[in-house]
Scaffold this active site. Structure first.
Site, PDB file in Angstrom:
ATOM      1  N   LYS A  96       1.374  -1.041  -0.776  1.00 31.59           N
ATOM      2  CA  LYS A  96       0.147   0.334  -0.008  1.00 31.59           C
ATOM      3  C   LYS A  96       0.546   1.170  -0.436  1.00 31.59           C
ATOM      4  O   LYS A  96       2.244   1.217  -0.256  1.00 31.59           O
ATOM      5  CB  LYS A  96      -0.847  -0.054   1.141  1.00 31.59           C
ATOM      6  CG  LYS A  96      -2.048  -1.030   1.011  1.00 31.59           C
ATOM      7  CD  LYS A  96      -2.754  -1.369  -0.136  1.00 31.59           C
ATOM      8  CE  LYS A  96      -4.080  -2.028  -0.132  1.00 31.59           C
ATOM      9  NZ  LYS A  96      -3.934  -3.072   0.647  1.00 31.59           N
TER      10      LYS A  96
HETATM   11  C1  LIG Z   1      -5.559  -3.806   0.641  1.00 29.93           C
HETATM   12  C2  LIG Z   1      -6.519  -4.604   0.284  1.00 29.93           C
HETATM   13  C3  LIG Z   1      -7.570  -4.275   1.334  1.00 29.93           C
HETATM   14  C4  LIG Z   1      -7.419  -5.033   3.250  1.00 29.93           C
HETATM   15  O1  LIG Z   1      -6.594  -4.753   3.761  1.00 29.93           O
HETATM   16  P1  LIG Z   1      -4.903  -6.081   4.724  1.00 29.93           P
HETATM   17  O2  LIG Z   1      -4.626  -4.709   5.182  1.00 29.93           O
HETATM   18  O3  LIG Z   1      -3.923  -6.642   3.108  1.00 29.93           O
HETATM   19  O4  LIG Z   1      -5.832  -6.602   5.474  1.00 29.93           O
HETATM   20  C5  LIG Z   1      -8.870  -4.115   1.317  1.00 29.93           C
HETATM   21  N1  LIG Z   1      -9.639  -3.973   1.236  1.00 29.93           N
HETATM   22  C6  LIG Z   1      -8.726  -3.390  -0.540  1.00 29.93           C
HETATM   23  C7  LIG Z   1      -9.790  -2.355  -1.850  1.00 29.93           C
HETATM   24  C8  LIG Z   1      -7.770  -3.280  -0.317  1.00 29.93           C
HETATM   25  O5  LIG Z   1      -6.959  -2.787  -2.010  1.00 29.93           O
END
Ligand SMILES: *Cc1c(COP(=O)(O)O)cnc(C)c1O
Length: 376
Positions: A190
């Site tokens: 992210k």
């Molecule tokens: C990355 C992501 C998540 C989940 O986040 P995590 O921290 O990996 O559990 C949820 N929704 C979207 C759209 C994502 O890209």
């Protein structure tokens, strides 16, 4: 072989280790601690959300949000189909049924018109959905004004999945702060990362307090271990939060770099026949977490997104098709879906290009050169 160019890799700022060191020196290795409080304050300040709970993952944040909204077995929850599976999985954790809604073309996010049709149809079939989960895909804000209007009309709470949109703005407000609750992710790929983590944000302090309580095994106030609720081990550790505090110091720079990547791709590729980009609607600022292109093989002389992906792969450059819509996923084949063809077409023609904030100009040049070559 060239050095691998990743789609989106972690990018430390420098101060992270100081916070982690502090945690070691004070022996705050256990979950919770000053870095967790500090990180939550940083998040609240940055997003303008009054309250934030730092958690082990964005997925955990979404799960707790659904519990706070009383989503239970047999309930239905409306969810954007064009997204990562983590947007929908927590619905299933609760024994509820996801009802998928397709996207509109301007932002690639949940279509407010189709959303209302879906709500009317679900109510006609006997069940009013318990929540709506729009997603700000790749950092592009969804049409929140229209979505919130529909949600208000039918009195259904909105949980914004802003996992990909920290740093994005909708009409001047941070994504994740527009609905009743919002979730963020700090997973490794992210825009900023705590190596793994997430947060629940909201303006109702009691809700966020309850989320923290549920996330720490729902321990009631007693000298022994007393429980009146099913709890979860969903809190962020003081070590991870230390990384997060360092990352918050460079978040604005990371947004700037990701937007720079996108602008570079547009400058170099917008004139290539068949390639198009998603522009920001008036009033929206995308963090451009991932730079994406659409490739129309009818206009490109036969080059498809898959031609590009495979050509880049040969050069050790990672790219990836857009998310495969949830209504096309085998695991959700039984779930109701309201579709209009938009997300299926996006999946067919869309490609995510390398988008890290740590990409060098030489790497960007090499990516673009390898793509343009296919038109020679
Ligand atoms: C990355 C992501 C998540 C989940 O986040 P995590 O921290 O990996 O559990 C949820 N929704 C979207 C759209 C994502 O890209």
């Amino acid at each position: 072989m060239n050095e691998k160019i990743w789609l989106s890799s972690p990018h430390m700022g420098g101060q992270e280790l100081e916070y982690v060191k502090e945690a070691f020196q004070s022996n705050w290795i256990a979950p919770l601690g000053p870095n967790v409080d500090g990180f939550e304050n940083d998040l609240a300040k940055y997003t303008g959300s009054p309250f934030a709970a730092a958690l082990s993952a964005g997925t955990a944040a979404l799960h707790l949000a659904l519990i706070l909204l009383d989503v239970k077995s047999g309930d239905e929850v409306l969810c954007q189909s064009m997204t990562f599976s983590a947007s929908a999985n927590p619905i299933a954790y609760q024994g509820a049924t996801p009802v998928f809604v397709d996207s509109e073309k301007d932002t690639w996010n949940i279509d407010p018109v189709l959303l209302e049709e879906a709500i009317k149809d679900r109510i006609a079939k006997g069940k009013k959905p318990k929540a709506i989960i729009p997603v700000h895909l790749y950092g592009m804000p969804a049409k929140m004004a229209e979505i919130l209007a529909v949600a208000a009309k039918y009195e259904i709470p909105v949980v914004e999945d802003a996992a990909e949109a920290l740093g994005s703005l909708y009409q001047g407000k941070a994504c994740g702060t527009l609905g009743e609750l919002g979730i963020l992710s700090f997973n490794g790929n992210k825009i900023i990362t705590t190596s793994g983590g997430g947060a629940l944000i909201g303006s109702n302090g009691d809700q966020i307090k309850k989320a923290r309580f549920l996330a720490t095994q729902a321990r009631d106030n007693a000298p022994h271990y007393e429980h009146t609720h099913i709890g979860f081990n969903y809190r962020m550790s003081n070590i991870c939060a230390g990384i997060g505090r360092g990352q918050m110091q460079v978040l604005d720079d990371r947004v700037e770099k990701r937007r720079r990547n996108f602008d570079y791709y547009v400058k170099e590729l917008a004139g290539v026949p068949g390639i198009s980009f998603l522009q920001e609607p008036e009033g929206s600022v995308s963090n451009r977490w991932l730079s994406t292109i659409l490739v129309n093989p009818k206009e490109s002389g036969g080059v498809s997104r898959e031609t590009i992906r495979l050509a880049l792969e040969k050069e050790n450059i990672e790219s990836r098709p857009l998310w495969k819509p949830m209504h096309m996923q085998p695991v959700f084949s039984g779930a109701p879906a309201y579709v209009n063809g938009v997300s299926e077409k996006l999946f067919e023609d869309g490609l995510c290009l390398p988008s890290g904030s740590n990409l060098t100009i030489q790497q960007l040049e090499s990516i673009v050169a390898n793509i343009k070559k296919l038109w020679d």
